[in-house]
Motif scaffolding. Structure first.
Motif, short mmCIF file in Angstrom:
data_model
loop_
_atom_site.label_atom_id
_atom_site.label_comp_id
_atom_site.label_asym_id
_atom_site.label_seq_id
_atom_site.Cartn_x
_atom_site.Cartn_y
_atom_site.Cartn_z
N CYS A 1 0.83 -1.20 0.00
CA CYS A 1 0.00 0.00 0.00
C CYS A 1 0.86 1.25 0.00
N ASN A 2 0.27 2.32 -0.53
CA ASN A 2 0.96 3.60 -0.65
C ASN A 2 0.77 4.36 0.66
N LEU A 3 1.83 4.52 1.43
CA LEU A 3 1.74 5.17 2.72
C LEU A 3 1.37 6.64 2.58
N ASN A 4 1.76 7.27 1.48
CA ASN A 4 1.46 8.69 1.25
C ASN A 4 -0.05 8.91 1.15
N ASP A 5 -0.76 8.05 0.39
CA ASP A 5 -2.21 8.18 0.25
C ASP A 5 -2.91 7.99 1.60
N ILE A 6 -2.42 7.02 2.40
CA ILE A 6 -3.04 6.76 3.71
C ILE A 6 -2.88 7.95 4.63
N ILE A 7 -1.71 8.59 4.60
CA ILE A 7 -1.46 9.75 5.47
C ILE A 7 -2.36 10.91 5.09
N ILE A 8 -2.48 11.18 3.79
CA ILE A 8 -3.32 12.30 3.32
C ILE A 8 -4.77 12.09 3.73
N SER A 9 -5.30 10.87 3.52
CA SER A 9 -6.70 10.60 3.87
C SER A 9 -6.92 10.67 5.38
N SER A 10 -5.94 10.26 6.17
CA SER A 10 -6.08 10.30 7.62
C SER A 10 -6.10 11.74 8.12
N PHE B 1 6.15 2.84 -0.13
CA PHE B 1 5.26 1.69 -0.18
C PHE B 1 5.66 0.72 0.93
N VAL B 2 4.65 0.28 1.67
CA VAL B 2 4.88 -0.67 2.75
C VAL B 2 3.96 -1.86 2.57
N TYR B 3 4.32 -2.96 3.23
CA TYR B 3 3.50 -4.17 3.15
C TYR B 3 2.71 -4.29 4.46
N ALA B 4 1.39 -3.99 4.36
CA ALA B 4 0.55 -3.98 5.55
C ALA B 4 -0.91 -3.99 5.13
N ASP B 5 -1.79 -3.79 6.10
CA ASP B 5 -3.22 -3.66 5.84
C ASP B 5 -3.53 -2.16 5.80
N PRO B 6 -3.89 -1.59 4.65
CA PRO B 6 -4.07 -0.13 4.55
C PRO B 6 -5.12 0.40 5.51
N GLY B 7 -6.20 -0.34 5.72
CA GLY B 7 -7.24 0.11 6.65
C GLY B 7 -6.72 0.18 8.07
N ARG B 8 -5.92 -0.82 8.48
CA ARG B 8 -5.37 -0.83 9.83
C ARG B 8 -4.30 0.25 10.00
N VAL B 9 -3.53 0.51 8.95
CA VAL B 9 -2.53 1.58 9.01
C VAL B 9 -3.24 2.92 9.20
N ARG B 10 -4.33 3.13 8.46
CA ARG B 10 -5.10 4.38 8.60
C ARG B 10 -5.66 4.49 10.01
N GLN B 11 -6.15 3.37 10.53
CA GLN B 11 -6.71 3.37 11.88
C GLN B 11 -5.64 3.74 12.92
N ILE B 12 -4.42 3.20 12.75
CA ILE B 12 -3.31 3.55 13.64
C ILE B 12 -3.01 5.04 13.57
N LEU B 13 -2.90 5.56 12.35
CA LEU B 13 -2.54 6.96 12.17
C LEU B 13 -3.62 7.89 12.71
N VAL B 14 -4.89 7.56 12.49
CA VAL B 14 -5.98 8.41 12.98
C VAL B 14 -5.96 8.46 14.51
N VAL C 1 -3.50 0.86 18.93
CA VAL C 1 -2.37 1.11 18.03
C VAL C 1 -1.31 0.02 18.19
N LYS C 2 -0.96 -0.30 19.44
CA LYS C 2 0.05 -1.34 19.70
C LYS C 2 -0.41 -2.70 19.20
N SER C 3 -1.69 -3.02 19.44
CA SER C 3 -2.21 -4.32 19.03
C SER C 3 -2.22 -4.45 17.51
N LEU C 4 -2.68 -3.40 16.82
CA LEU C 4 -2.72 -3.45 15.35
C LEU C 4 -1.31 -3.52 14.77
N ALA C 5 -0.36 -2.76 15.34
CA ALA C 5 1.01 -2.79 14.85
C ALA C 5 1.62 -4.18 15.02
#
Length: 510
Positions: A358-367, A390-403, A475-479
């Motif tokens: 997933c594109n980390l830049n897009d996730i940060i902007i949307s968050s 680009f990172v290898y993860a779950d984009p929805g969970r990354v957004r949830q962590i960032l939010v 955040v810790k659990s999702l990470a």
């Protein structure tokens, strides 16, 4: 080589015997050498005394021959003197010149000379004239009632004469020393073996063979006939075994008692665990059910407020502000409900991660867009310099962590503060996402506790900051589920920086 032989050869008793015997040997050798030297000197003195006797015997004959310059008579007399075993040469001098000589003599210059029985000079080897000593006496002739000195006679002898005399005595001294040394060695060995080595071997054997399970039956006997240090050791060892036996009984009793307590405690812990598991299950079921129940009316409130906002005219500005507040509060409450549901499911085995690149830049902007409405109350700015990672993860969970991290950075920030979001790549090639704020900071003692569920710091309680204390725990659990790591660096009244380190490749592919 058996252990007992090895111990015997290396025991302190054997070392002591060897040490004492070595000293004795040195002393014996020194004494023997001293005795030989004394015997040698004594014999040399006796030989010198015998040489003096020749003066009384031969001086009258020599004086007449020298006075009359009768060399033949002098030579005959010298041959008679040379026949004495201790004499190896005779020299007659007149006016510091050699008048005649026989055998091996020395000149005044130290030159070695040898004369035959006719007083003729012949060749001589250095070996014939070693360790020489001499006796010298004046030759006096009485003429007309007056004694006149007509010459000087010198008689020579050497060490071989002394050695021949002391040889037998020296041999006896050496044999005596050897016999005494051998006898003393056997005496040392016998006494040391009886008084030291055997008792020590028994003690070592007892120490090596003592069995902790059979202390009551174990006995030690060093066969000491008299009271000494070994007797003290024997008594102390026996007392120690008795104390060990008593201690063993106490240990067995304590062990049995401890086993009973452990069983009892295990049963209590098992019962407590069952109660805790039931309580956790009940809590999870309650949170899951209430979250579902709250979600339906919340969706209606948020959706209705959005519809009303769309149909609102310009004349209804006051109503528009009210609807905006309702919509913001509804979204915030909806996010809290969603966090509760995710927290409940994150602790269950059925929680799934949708792995993808997933594109980390897009996730940060949307968050940032999602939390932007909450920044207006305290006039907080969010800065982000866009970078493609680009990172290898779950984009929805990354957004949830960032939010969640952005919401915390907003709630615990200062008025007119800032939030900075930036990304970087570490030395291992992993992508790091940083959320830095200018907030109140976290005390070092609390930094290890902030990821605990339902924990709220004193500052949040005192300032009535909303939240239920599961944001950072989620955040810790999702990470952890995405095999990412979370770090925090914070200083009081300066701010905090949270760092998430993501994998750039599929962690399941080796």
């Amino acid at each position: 080589m058996t252990d007992s032989v090895f111990i015997k050869q290396n025991s302190i008793a054997t070392q002591l015997i060897n040490y004492v015997f070595a000293i004795y040997c040195v002393v014996a050798v020194v004494i023997t050498i001293g005795q030989v030297a004394i015997e040698y000197k004594h014999t040399q003195k006796a030989v010198e005394d015998e040489l003096k006797i020749n003066q009384q015997i031969f001086e009258p004959v020599l004086s007449a021959g020298v006075w009359n310059l009768d060399k033949e008579q002098v030579i005959n007399t010298l041959n008679g003197m040379l026949a004495i075993p201790i004499v190896m040469g005779v020299k007659i001098e007149q006016n510091e010149d050699i008048f005649t000589g026989i055998g091996i003599i020395k000149s005044d210059t130290g030159e070695v000379l040898k004369f035959n029985e006719n007083s003729e000079l012949i060749a001589v080897s250095g070996a014939e004239f070693t360790d020489v000593f001499s006796y010298q006496f004046p030759i006096n002739y009485v003429f007309r009632g007056k004694s006149r000195k007509v010459g000087i006679a010198t008689l020579y002898s050497n060490a071989s004469v002394i050695i021949q005399r002391v040889q037998f005595g020296v041999i006896l001294i050496i044999i005596n020393a050897i016999i005494k040394t051998v006898a003393l060695w056997y005496l040392f060995v016998w006494v040391g073996n009886k008084l030291l080595i055997k008792p020590l071997l028994k003690l070592v054997h007892a120490i090596e063979t003592v069995d902790f399970d059979e202390l009551d039956e174990f006995k030690i006997n060093l066969d000491n006939k008299r009271e000494n240090e070994l007797t003290i050791i024997e008594n102390a060892f026996s007392e120690m075994l008795k104390n060990l036996a008593d201690a063993r009984i106490e240990i067995i009793k304590s062990h049995l008692l401890l086993e009973d307590k452990v069983k009892e405690r295990t049963q209590d812990l098992s019962a407590a665990k069952n109660v805790a598991d039931k309580a956790n299950k009940a809590k999870s079921d309650f949170l899951s059910r209430i979250s579902h129940e709250l979600n339906t009316p919340l969706n209606a409130i948020v959706g209705g407020s959005q519809v009303l906002q769309c149909n609102m005219t310009q004349d209804d500005s006051d109503n528009s502000i009210l609807l905006k507040h309702i919509n913001t509060a509804g979204l915030h409450l909806s996010m809290l409900v969603k966090d509760i549901m995710d927290f409940v499911y994150s602790n269950k085995d059925e929680f799934e991660v949708n792995w993808q690149q997933c594109n980390l830049n897009d996730i940060i902007i949307s968050s940032i867009v999602m939390v932007q409405p909450f920044t207006q109350a305290q006039n907080i700015t969010i800065d982000y310099e866009q970078k493609e990672h680009f990172v290898y993860a779950d984009p929805g969970r990354v957004r949830q962590i960032l939010v969640n991290l952005l919401n915390n950075a907003i709630k615990y920030n200062k008025k007119n503060g800032f939030i900075e979001v930036y990304t970087s790549v570490n030395t291992e090639g992993e992508v790091e996402m940083h959320i830095k704020d200018s907030g109140i900071g976290i005390d070092s003692a609390d930094q290890a506790l902030i990821f605990e569920p339902f924990l709220r710091l004193d500052y949040a309680k005192e300032n009535c900051i909303d939240g239920i204390g599961i944001g950072l725990s989620l955040v810790k659990s999702l990470a952890d589920r995405m095999q990412a790591t979370v770090h925090v660096n914070s200083k009081i009244n300066i701010g905090s920086t949270f760092t998430i380190v993501f994998k750039v490749k599929d962690p399941h592919v080796i």
